[in-house]
Design a protein around this motif. Structure first.
Motif, short mmCIF file in Angstrom:
data_model
loop_
_atom_site.label_atom_id
_atom_site.label_comp_id
_atom_site.label_asym_id
_atom_site.label_seq_id
_atom_site.Cartn_x
_atom_site.Cartn_y
_atom_site.Cartn_z
N PRO A 61 0.82 -1.23 0.00
CA PRO A 61 0.00 0.00 0.00
C PRO A 61 0.84 1.27 0.00
O PRO A 61 0.47 2.26 -0.64
CB PRO A 61 -0.82 -0.12 1.29
CG PRO A 61 -0.86 -1.59 1.58
CD PRO A 61 0.47 -2.11 1.14
N ALA A 141 -10.27 2.18 -1.47
CA ALA A 141 -8.82 2.42 -1.41
C ALA A 141 -8.28 2.85 -2.76
O ALA A 141 -7.51 3.82 -2.87
CB ALA A 141 -8.10 1.15 -0.94
N VAL A 212 -5.29 3.62 2.98
CA VAL A 212 -5.25 2.50 2.03
C VAL A 212 -4.95 1.20 2.76
O VAL A 212 -5.57 0.16 2.49
CB VAL A 212 -4.21 2.79 0.92
CG1 VAL A 212 -3.98 1.56 0.06
CG2 VAL A 212 -4.70 3.95 0.06
N LEU A 215 -8.13 0.17 4.62
CA LEU A 215 -9.19 -0.29 3.73
C LEU A 215 -8.85 -1.65 3.11
O LEU A 215 -9.74 -2.48 2.88
CB LEU A 215 -9.45 0.75 2.64
CG LEU A 215 -10.09 2.06 3.12
CD1 LEU A 215 -10.08 3.11 2.02
CD2 LEU A 215 -11.52 1.82 3.59
N VAL A 233 -9.11 8.14 6.51
CA VAL A 233 -9.97 8.34 5.35
C VAL A 233 -10.39 9.81 5.27
O VAL A 233 -10.30 10.45 4.20
CB VAL A 233 -11.20 7.42 5.42
CG1 VAL A 233 -12.17 7.73 4.28
CG2 VAL A 233 -10.77 5.95 5.34
#
Length: 258
Positions: A61, A141, A212, A215, A233
């Motif tokens: 990520p 994401a 990310v 998620l 977020v």
């Protein structure tokens, strides 16, 4: 708005064709994340506190977000090229809306980034990374990644339009490479000195990376972090939308003043 959409679509096509004829930048920006994934995942991963597989799940990520942040570099290079090779001046003589030219560049870059994310995801899956948060969260994401790429591209366009030369834009773009290093994209921030951790966690890349990871189900939100990382977020959306709201009008204005 209809005229802007039509002009923007035509200029998206122009920018995609230009990218096709300039493969070096595309190769550099799209293959380097895969090289970093292999290098960090297998070479440096064993030197960190996390076991290899856990670190690769942590790393993928972060590299996806670092790739999204690369919009700063590509946007700067392409805008500086057009500015200092007379292309921007030629566009200004045409009956085209001021926003259409930079918008076309930003949207074309977004499409290239979306396509370039696929190899990184596939290599990550081959190395053992998995999406564990469910399909809706995963789509969220990827949406955050593209939104952040769009925001960083506008930052690059503005800097490219304001650059004194292509060489200056290249040097500044190389310096932008350091931004993911000053974040939680590659290593956790909880082991950093207090002042450095604060700087890293207020880096927009850290908020997006944390969002990310959460998620995708790869890592929980860390405790005791700065607000953008503690609410990743919301922090990611505020950073990305705020950057677009500020930088896009400035870039359009700068383009019109050429």
């Amino acid at each position: 708005m209809n005229a802007l959409a039509l002009e923007g679509a035509a200029l998206v096509g122009r920018n995609l064709r230009r990218i096709r004829h300039a493969p070096a930048l595309t190769v550099m920006t799209q293959t380097m994340p895969v090289v970093f994934l292999l290098f960090f995942g297998y070479v440096l991963g064993g030197a960190l506190a996390m076991p290899g597989a856990a670190y690769r799940s942590f790393l993928v990520p972060g590299l996806l977000v670092a790739t999204a942040a690369g919009g700063l570099m590509t946007g700067m290079f392409q805008a500086a090229q057009d500015t200092h090779r007379g292309v921007t001046d030629r566009f200004l003589t045409l009956p085209v809306g001021r926003a259409a030219v930079p918008l076309g560049q930003a949207v074309a870059d977004l499409l290239v980034c979306a396509a370039g994310t696929v190899p990184l995801v596939l290599v990550g899956l081959a190395m053992g990374w998995r999406i564990e948060g469910g399909a809706p969260a995963a789509l969220g994401a990827f949406g955050l990644l593209l939104l952040f790429r769009f925001a960083t591209t506008w930052a690059g366009i503005l800097l490219g339009l304001a650059s004194e030369s292509e060489e200056a834009a290249g040097q500044l773009g190389s310096a932008a490479f350091m931004l993911p290093l000053l974040s939680n994209a590659y290593i956790p921030t909880d082991g950093m000195p207090g002042w450095l951790r604060t700087v890293a966690e207020w880096n927009p890349i850290s908020a997006v990376t944390t969002a990310v990871r959460a998620l995708f189900g790869n890592a929980p939100v860390p405790d005791g972090a700065a607000w953008p990382v503690a609410h990743p977020v919301a922090g990611s959306l505020l950073w990305s939308l705020g950057l677009i709201a500020v930088l896009a009008p400035l870039a359009v204005r700068r383009y019109g003043r050429r």
